[in-house]
Design an enzyme around this catalytic site. Structure first.
Site, PDB file in Angstrom:
ATOM      1  N   ARG A 220      -0.403  -0.528  -0.258  1.00 19.29           N
ATOM      2  CA  ARG A 220       0.936  -0.566  -0.860  1.00 19.29           C
ATOM      3  C   ARG A 220       2.035  -0.668   0.190  1.00 19.29           C
ATOM      4  O   ARG A 220       1.814  -0.388   1.369  1.00 19.29           O
ATOM      5  CB  ARG A 220       1.163   0.638  -1.769  1.00 19.29           C
TER       6      ARG A 220
ATOM      7  N   ASP B 160      -6.725  13.999   1.362  1.00 18.65           N
ATOM      8  CA  ASP B 160      -5.652  14.821   0.792  1.00 18.65           C
ATOM      9  C   ASP B 160      -5.782  16.273   1.249  1.00 18.65           C
ATOM     10  O   ASP B 160      -4.777  16.943   1.512  1.00 18.65           O
ATOM     11  CB  ASP B 160      -5.684  14.737  -0.749  1.00 18.65           C
TER      12      ASP B 160
ATOM     13  N   GLY C   9     -13.841  -5.009   4.854  1.00 21.52           N
ATOM     14  CA  GLY C   9     -12.416  -4.913   5.155  1.00 21.52           C
ATOM     15  C   GLY C   9     -12.287  -4.504   6.615  1.00 21.52           C
ATOM     16  O   GLY C   9     -12.662  -3.388   6.989  1.00 21.52           O
ATOM     17  N   ALA C  10     -11.829  -5.447   7.448  1.00 20.97           N
ATOM     18  CA  ALA C  10     -11.670  -5.152   8.875  1.00 20.97           C
ATOM     19  C   ALA C  10     -10.216  -4.846   9.197  1.00 20.97           C
ATOM     20  O   ALA C  10      -9.769  -4.976  10.330  1.00 20.97           O
ATOM     21  CB  ALA C  10     -12.162  -6.337   9.705  1.00 20.97           C
TER      22      ALA C  10
ATOM     23  N   ARG D 122       0.147   3.541  -5.880  1.00 21.52           N
ATOM     24  CA  ARG D 122      -1.197   2.995  -5.658  1.00 21.52           C
ATOM     25  C   ARG D 122      -1.665   2.214  -6.884  1.00 21.52           C
ATOM     26  O   ARG D 122      -2.370   1.211  -6.766  1.00 21.52           O
ATOM     27  CB  ARG D 122      -2.185   4.134  -5.378  1.00 21.52           C
TER      28      ARG D 122
ATOM     29  N   ASP E 102     -15.217  -9.130   6.712  1.00 24.56           N
ATOM     30  CA  ASP E 102     -13.885  -9.440   6.158  1.00 24.56           C
ATOM     31  C   ASP E 102     -13.883 -10.892   5.696  1.00 24.56           C
ATOM     32  O   ASP E 102     -14.668 -11.722   6.171  1.00 24.56           O
ATOM     33  CB  ASP E 102     -12.799  -9.219   7.216  1.00 24.56           C
TER      34      ASP E 102
ATOM     35  N   HIS F 244      -6.422  10.713  -6.938  1.00 21.67           N
ATOM     36  CA  HIS F 244      -5.786  10.374  -5.653  1.00 21.67           C
ATOM     37  C   HIS F 244      -4.525   9.552  -5.945  1.00 21.67           C
ATOM     38  O   HIS F 244      -4.483   8.338  -5.763  1.00 21.67           O
ATOM     39  CB  HIS F 244      -6.786   9.593  -4.785  1.00 21.67           C
TER      40      HIS F 244
ATOM     41  N   ARG G 264      -4.507  16.612   4.731  1.00 26.82           N
ATOM     42  CA  ARG G 264      -3.028  16.634   4.725  1.00 26.82           C
ATOM     43  C   ARG G 264      -2.506  17.977   4.229  1.00 26.82           C
ATOM     44  O   ARG G 264      -1.483  18.478   4.707  1.00 26.82           O
ATOM     45  CB  ARG G 264      -2.508  15.487   3.853  1.00 26.82           C
TER      46      ARG G 264
ATOM     47  N   VAL H 179     -12.848   3.114  -1.063  1.00 28.21           N
ATOM     48  CA  VAL H 179     -11.586   3.552  -0.455  1.00 28.21           C
ATOM     49  C   VAL H 179     -10.394   2.788  -1.074  1.00 28.21           C
ATOM     50  O   VAL H 179      -9.309   3.352  -1.253  1.00 28.21           O
ATOM     51  CB  VAL H 179     -11.620   3.328   1.082  1.00 28.21           C
ATOM     52  N   SER H 180     -10.602   1.520  -1.416  1.00 24.61           N
ATOM     53  CA  SER H 180      -9.518   0.667  -1.927  1.00 24.61           C
ATOM     54  C   SER H 180      -8.815   1.336  -3.110  1.00 24.61           C
ATOM     55  O   SER H 180      -9.454   1.984  -3.939  1.00 24.61           O
ATOM     56  CB  SER H 180     -10.088  -0.684  -2.383  1.00 24.61           C
ATOM     57  N   ASN H 181      -7.519   1.171  -3.171  1.00 22.03           N
ATOM     58  CA  ASN H 181      -6.710   1.796  -4.226  1.00 22.03           C
ATOM     59  C   ASN H 181      -6.446   0.875  -5.402  1.00 22.03           C
ATOM     60  O   ASN H 181      -6.463  -0.344  -5.230  1.00 22.03           O
ATOM     61  CB  ASN H 181      -5.367   2.242  -3.617  1.00 22.03           C
TER      62      ASN H 181
HETATM   63  N1  LIG Z   1      -8.611   6.127  -0.698  1.00 25.66           N
HETATM   64  C1  LIG Z   1      -7.776   6.445   0.282  1.00 25.66           C
HETATM   65  O1  LIG Z   1      -7.591   7.611   0.620  1.00 25.66           O
HETATM   66  C2  LIG Z   1      -7.034   5.358   1.003  1.00 25.66           C
HETATM   67  C3  LIG Z   1      -7.057   4.088   0.504  1.00 25.66           C
HETATM   68  N2  LIG Z   1      -6.411   3.081   1.172  1.00 25.66           N
HETATM   69  C4  LIG Z   1      -6.545   1.748   0.596  1.00 25.66           C
HETATM   70  O2  LIG Z   1      -7.458   0.990   1.398  1.00 25.66           O
HETATM   71  C5  LIG Z   1      -7.194  -0.402   1.262  1.00 25.66           C
HETATM   72  C6  LIG Z   1      -7.127  -1.069   2.626  1.00 25.66           C
HETATM   73  O3  LIG Z   1      -5.990  -0.634   3.326  1.00 25.66           O
HETATM   74  P1  LIG Z   1      -5.669  -1.237   4.776  1.00 25.66           P
HETATM   75  O4  LIG Z   1      -6.898  -1.236   5.599  1.00 25.66           O
HETATM   76  O5  LIG Z   1      -4.476  -0.527   5.277  1.00 25.66           O
HETATM   77  O6  LIG Z   1      -5.293  -2.732   4.407  1.00 25.66           O
HETATM   78  P2  LIG Z   1      -5.354  -4.018   5.383  1.00 25.66           P
HETATM   79  O7  LIG Z   1      -4.533  -5.066   4.735  1.00 25.66           O
HETATM   80  O8  LIG Z   1      -5.048  -3.613   6.770  1.00 25.66           O
HETATM   81  O9  LIG Z   1      -6.901  -4.442   5.330  1.00 25.66           O
HETATM   82  C7  LIG Z   1      -7.523  -4.911   4.179  1.00 25.66           C
HETATM   83  C8  LIG Z   1      -8.513  -5.981   4.597  1.00 25.66           C
HETATM   84  O10 LIG Z   1      -9.261  -6.379   3.451  1.00 25.66           O
HETATM   85  C9  LIG Z   1      -9.585  -7.753   3.652  1.00 25.66           C
HETATM   86  N3  LIG Z   1     -10.008  -8.367   2.403  1.00 25.66           N
HETATM   87  C10 LIG Z   1      -9.259  -8.752   1.340  1.00 25.66           C
HETATM   88  N4  LIG Z   1     -10.034  -9.293   0.385  1.00 25.66           N
HETATM   89  C11 LIG Z   1     -11.312  -9.251   0.839  1.00 25.66           C
HETATM   90  C12 LIG Z   1     -12.560  -9.629   0.307  1.00 25.66           C
HETATM   91  N5  LIG Z   1     -12.672 -10.185  -0.898  1.00 25.66           N
HETATM   92  N6  LIG Z   1     -13.652  -9.437   1.061  1.00 25.66           N
HETATM   93  C13 LIG Z   1     -13.585  -8.892   2.279  1.00 25.66           C
HETATM   94  N7  LIG Z   1     -12.418  -8.496   2.843  1.00 25.66           N
HETATM   95  C14 LIG Z   1     -11.294  -8.665   2.125  1.00 25.66           C
HETATM   96  C15 LIG Z   1      -8.295  -8.340   4.215  1.00 25.66           C
HETATM   97  O11 LIG Z   1      -8.526  -9.596   4.840  1.00 25.66           O
HETATM   98  C16 LIG Z   1      -7.866  -7.241   5.168  1.00 25.66           C
HETATM   99  O12 LIG Z   1      -8.320  -7.485   6.497  1.00 25.66           O
HETATM  100  C17 LIG Z   1      -5.899  -0.487   0.443  1.00 25.66           C
HETATM  101  O13 LIG Z   1      -6.198  -0.755  -0.916  1.00 25.66           O
HETATM  102  C18 LIG Z   1      -5.305   0.901   0.581  1.00 25.66           C
HETATM  103  O14 LIG Z   1      -4.439   1.237  -0.475  1.00 25.66           O
HETATM  104  C19 LIG Z   1      -5.739   3.284   2.331  1.00 25.66           C
HETATM  105  C20 LIG Z   1      -5.683   4.553   2.860  1.00 25.66           C
HETATM  106  C21 LIG Z   1      -6.307   5.696   2.230  1.00 25.66           C
HETATM  107  O1  LIG Z   2      -0.822   6.014   0.295  1.00 27.37           O
HETATM  108  C1  LIG Z   2      -1.531   4.994   0.170  1.00 27.37           C
HETATM  109  O2  LIG Z   2      -1.227   4.015  -0.528  1.00 27.37           O
HETATM  110  C2  LIG Z   2      -2.838   4.956   0.897  1.00 27.37           C
HETATM  111  C3  LIG Z   2      -3.581   6.177   0.562  1.00 27.37           C
HETATM  112  O3  LIG Z   2      -4.245   6.246  -0.448  1.00 27.37           O
HETATM  113  C4  LIG Z   2      -3.289   7.363   1.365  1.00 27.37           C
HETATM  114  O4  LIG Z   2      -2.901   7.256   2.544  1.00 27.37           O
HETATM  115  O5  LIG Z   2      -3.452   8.442   0.818  1.00 27.37           O
END
Ligand SMILES: NC(=O)C1=CN([C@@H]2O[C@H](COP(=O)(O)OP(=O)(O)OC[C@H]3O[C@@H](n4cnc5c(N)ncnc54)[C@H](O)[C@@H]3O)[C@@H](O)[C@H]2O)C=CC1
Ligand SMILES: O=C([O-])CC(=O)C(=O)O
Length: 308
Positions: free
Chosen positions: A82, A148, A7-8, A88, A32, A175, A151, A118-120
């Site tokens: 989201r 968390d 995921g880039a 989430r 990605d 989370h 924060r 990391v993905s939700n």
């Molecule tokens: N666990 C945590 O604390 C947090 C989790 N997240 C989650 O992280 C995830 C990513 O968030 P962002 O980076 O903001 O999203 P984003 O949309 O900016 O990046 C996601 C990337 O994943 C790529 N992607 C999609 N399917 C793919 C696959 N099969 N193989 C490789 N790459 C693929 C997309 O092309 C995109 O570039 C979300 O699910 C978000 O909810 C975000 C922030 C905190």
């Molecule tokens: O809020 C979201 O969907 C992304 C995340 O998990 C966070 O920033 O804690």
């Protein structure tokens, strides 16, 4: 030390940047599915190297997992974030398929890797990686509690008008907006309980603001946050890569700890070169115990939506 970040997007690129700037990894591969996207992010980041004084080599890959081969640590950030008003948990329909495919491909090329999810919805995606791969349980780690807790400390510092470096505190549990359990009874300012400095009412406000930390940012940004998530992931990667034995709340597979089993949820763990080296049993008061049990019910309900 080779690290792959799948995921880039916003979080993946931020995490790769923090890892590179800290200069402890020899190579970071960003992968990605979007054609050329990871290569572009890698090139842009490499052009920071002379400016930010790092030697980490950053390589981009459009879905070519052979470039990830032999990774010591893999981070999964692929999937959709989201939008304002969503939970989430609503991301599960799309993200479960992505996380399943990505985790199998990663392990095929790096059978001894440690995976950070990391993905939700993160706790359920971490559980899914356990179901999908045959990695041992200490090698699958969900990132949520480190963010968390950061924060929580930010909100506590704000409420006490104190510098953040004076504050210590931790958030365990799921989370999710309702599932986080900020441990107010353990939070301190320079070893003095925070309840000595602020009223119970203000402390409850801090707790509520912490739980909706991600939702608050999503409303402001139109998509979810990335700087603190990227920093939190990089801290976990560094703790493992540098065998720091640091304590972070992470989503771990529980088998009786905290009276819970057959789910992944945030609990304090020690991170070192083997991944999760120990789960720490923290004494909780009755309210925290009840909140954690309720949080676990929520995570199990979301796990029930997985088509395993
Ligand atoms: N666990 C945590 O604390 C947090 C989790 N997240 C989650 O992280 C995830 C990513 O968030 P962002 O980076 O903001 O999203 P984003 O949309 O900016 O990046 C996601 C990337 O994943 C790529 N992607 C999609 N399917 C793919 C696959 N099969 N193989 C490789 N790459 C693929 C997309 O092309 C995109 O570039 C979300 O699910 C978000 O909810 C975000 C922030 C905190
Ligand atoms: O809020 C979201 O969907 C992304 C995340 O998990 C966070 O920033 O804690």
């Amino acid at each position: 030390m080779k690290v792959t970040v799948v995921g880039a997007g916003a979080v993946g690129a931020s995490c790769a940047e923090y890892i590179a700037i800290k200069n402890f990894a020899s190579e970071v591969v960003i992968l990605d599915i979007k054609e050329g996207y990871a290569e572009g992010k890698a090139m842009d980041l490499m052009q920071c190297a002379s400016l930010n004084s790092f030697d980490t080599k950053i390589v981009g890959s459009t879905n070519d997992y052979s470039k990830t081969a032999g990774s010591d640590i893999c981070v999964i950030t692929s999937g959709i974030p989201r939008k304002p008003g969503m939970t989430r948990e609503e991301l599960i329909g799309i993200n479960a398929g992505i996380v399943k495919t990505v985790s199998s491909s990663l392990v095929e090329h790096s059978p001894n890797t440690i995976i950070i999810v990391v993905s939700n919805p993160m706790d359920t995606m971490t559980y899914l990686v356990h179901q999908t791969t045959d990695l041992p349980k200490h090698k699958i780690i969900g990132m949520g509690g480190a963010l968390d807790s950061a924060r929580f400390k930010y909100r506590l510092a704000e409420a006490m008008e104190a510098p953040i470096s004076d504050i210590d505190g931790m958030v365990i549990g799921g989370h999710s907006d309702k599932g986080m359990v900020p441990l107010t009874s353990h939070a301190t300012r320079n070893s003095i309980k925070v309840s000595e400095f602020i009223s119970e009412e203000r402390l409850n406000q801090v707790k509520e603001d912490t739980k909706v930390g991600g939702a608050t940012l999503t409303k402001l940004l139109g998509t979810s946050a990335w700087y603190a998530p990227g920093a939190a992931v990089s801290a976990l990667v560094q703790a493992i890569a540098c065998d720091q034995k640091k304590m972070f709340p992470c989503s771990a597979l529980l088998e009786g700890e905290y009276g819970l089993s057959n789910l992944c949820i945030g609990v304090p763990v020690l991170l070192g070169r083997n991944g999760i080296e120990k789960i720490i049993d923290v004494p909780l008061n009755n309210a925290e115990k009840a909140h954690l049990a309720e949080s676990a019910e929520g995570v199990k309900k979301t796990n029930g939506l997985l088509e395993l």
